[in-house]
Design an enzyme around this catalytic site. Structure first.
Site, PDB file in Angstrom:
ATOM      1  CG  LEU A   1      13.402 -27.971 -37.159  1.00  0.00           C
ATOM      2  CD1 LEU A   1      13.076 -29.315 -37.805  1.00  0.00           C
ATOM      3  CD2 LEU A   1      13.097 -28.011 -35.659  1.00  0.00           C
ATOM      4  CB  THR A   2      19.146 -23.776 -38.645  1.00  0.00           C
ATOM      5  OG1 THR A   2      18.490 -22.494 -38.795  1.00  0.00           O
ATOM      6  CG2 THR A   2      18.908 -24.619 -39.889  1.00  0.00           C
ATOM      7  N   GLY A   3      17.761 -22.929 -35.701  1.00  0.00           N
ATOM      8  CA  GLY A   3      17.864 -21.954 -34.623  1.00  0.00           C
ATOM      9  C   GLY A   3      17.995 -20.524 -35.096  1.00  0.00           C
ATOM     10  CE  LYS A   4      18.940 -20.276 -41.214  1.00  0.00           C
ATOM     11  NZ  LYS A   4      19.216 -20.232 -42.669  1.00  0.00           N
TER      12      LYS A   4
ATOM     13  CG  PHE B   1      11.603 -23.919 -46.184  1.00  0.00           C
ATOM     14  CD1 PHE B   1      11.572 -22.824 -47.028  1.00  0.00           C
ATOM     15  CD2 PHE B   1      11.427 -25.180 -46.728  1.00  0.00           C
ATOM     16  CE1 PHE B   1      11.367 -22.976 -48.387  1.00  0.00           C
ATOM     17  CE2 PHE B   1      11.210 -25.346 -48.079  1.00  0.00           C
ATOM     18  CZ  PHE B   1      11.170 -24.240 -48.920  1.00  0.00           C
ATOM     19  N   GLY B   2      14.784 -24.052 -42.481  1.00  0.00           N
ATOM     20  CA  GLY B   2      15.634 -23.248 -41.602  1.00  0.00           C
ATOM     21  C   GLY B   2      15.113 -23.064 -40.207  1.00  0.00           C
TER      22      GLY B   2
ATOM     23  CE1 TYR C   1      12.140 -28.218 -56.672  1.00  0.00           C
ATOM     24  CE2 TYR C   1      14.195 -29.413 -56.809  1.00  0.00           C
ATOM     25  CZ  TYR C   1      12.956 -29.258 -56.262  1.00  0.00           C
ATOM     26  OH  TYR C   1      12.526 -30.131 -55.302  1.00  0.00           O
TER      27      TYR C   1
ATOM     28  CB  SER D   1      11.577 -29.771 -45.612  1.00  0.00           C
ATOM     29  OG  SER D   1      11.390 -29.049 -46.804  1.00  0.00           O
TER      30      SER D   1
END
Length: 353
Positions: A241-244, A238-239, A53, A234
């Site tokens: 499932l946030t709705g963004k 990777f976002g 990382y 996850s």
């Protein structure tokens, strides 16, 4: 949050773990330290990182995340004793020669990587040391099928276990785990450990979320029967499932450009970048709204409340995101909503696999 014993270990971890792969790439050091402080203040005692990382992996940021955490620990006397610290040794290079040369992961590689991680983390012991991905060929990171022709394994699992056992005996590692593993791999690591008196893996860190429930296709039974805990990574895909990205796909001009999947082509080329993954996520996100929840609440509550999951790894880029993810703890999904989730899965299956 109460703590729980992780697998057959004495590690008591919170059911939410702070993932740190954004530290050193999307998240500057001062902000990373603020996130770590807030996480500890809110009762999270489990921190996960890795030698490779920050992500996306680059030679310039190799080891940066561990170094950021190490400086945080050095600046906060007493913090080390309050946390369970997990990190990972990278598997074969996968196009990252700055991690290691060659195609394998030898016993010497494992020892050298551990020593380097200890130095960067500024600690004497790693509580949970995990193999980031298998040394042998496996379908992972978006690959679906095992292909014997691609096998390049050079270090038997027994030899890997002996190297890890040496680290445990030396007091550098307390417990060991796996990541991105298969049922065969988990069984073989446990079988060999029990047959030869070597350390037994206590956890497996694999993807698990609404659009990737492949864990439930055999690994759930494997790990339940062997008492190996799932560290679900996850959970928000990777976002997705946030709705963004419900209105604009990651590549659209109107999409949030700060998101990893929007910023980095290498991320989009993997499982989360599939059109089917975005389409499935939009269905789940609307289902959440129809039931009075935010997409983030439903997606996290799904992981937080599943019997298969020991601890859910959340990755954030701000204190506000951290608070939102932690505030979702305690959200209950009704049997009716869970049935609706299963109905969607029956149609779309696991496009994030």
């Amino acid at each position: 949050m109460n703590t729980l014993l992780l697998g057959q270990s004495d590690l008591r971890v919170t059911p939410i773990c702070l993932g740190t792969m954004t530290f050193g790439e999307q998240v500057a050091e001062a902000d990373a330290h603020a996130i770590l402080d807030r996480s500890l203040d809110r009762g999270v005692n489990f921190i996960d990182t890795a030698e490779m990382y920050a992500v996306p992996a680059r030679a310039e940021t190799y080891g940066a995340t561990e170094s950021i955490i190490g400086r945080w620990l050095a600046q906060r006397p007493g913090a080390r004793g309050k946390i369970v610290l997990a990190t990972k040794v990278a598997g074969p290079s996968r196009g990252m020669p700055w991690v290691r040369e060659g195609k394998g992961m030898t016993a010497a590689d494992i020892v050298a990587s551990c020593d380097a991680s200890l130095k960067r983390l500024q600690t004497d012991v790693i509580d949970l040391y995990q193999i980031h991905w298998p040394e042998r060929h496996v379908p992972a990171f978006g690959a679906l099928y095992y292909d014997p022709a691609k096998e390049t394994s050079q270090t038997p699992i027994h030899e890997q276990l002996e190297a890890l056992a040496g680290l445990v005996k030396a007091g550098k590692v307390r417990h060991i785990g796996l990541s991105n593993e298969t049922p065969y791999g988990v069984h073989e690591f446990v079988r060999l450990a029990e047959a030869h008196g070597l350390p037994r893996v206590v956890s497996v860190q694999n993807p698990y979320c609404l659009i990737n429930r492949s864990w439930e296709n055999g690994l759930d039974e494997t790990c339940h029967r062997l008492n190996v805990g799932l560290l679900a990574y996850s959970p928000l895909a990777f976002g997705l499932l946030t709705g963004k990205f419900d209105q604009h796909a990651p590549t659209d001009p109107g999409a949030p450009q700060a998101a990893r999947i929007a910023r980095y082509e290498s991320v989009r080329k993997q499982r989360w970048g599939r059109p089917e993954a975005l389409a499935a996520s939009r269905r789940y996100n609307q289902l959440a709204r129809d039931n009075g929840l935010t997409p983030t609440q439903m997606a996290l509550a799904f992981c937080y409340t599943k019997w298969q999951v020991a601890s859910t790894i959340i990755g954030v880029t701000s204190v506000a995101q951290l608070d939102e993810d932690l505030d979702a703890w305690g959200t209950q999904l009704s049997p009716e909503l869970l049935a609706q989730i299963d109905a969607v899965r029956w149609e779309v299956r696991d496009p994030g696999q």
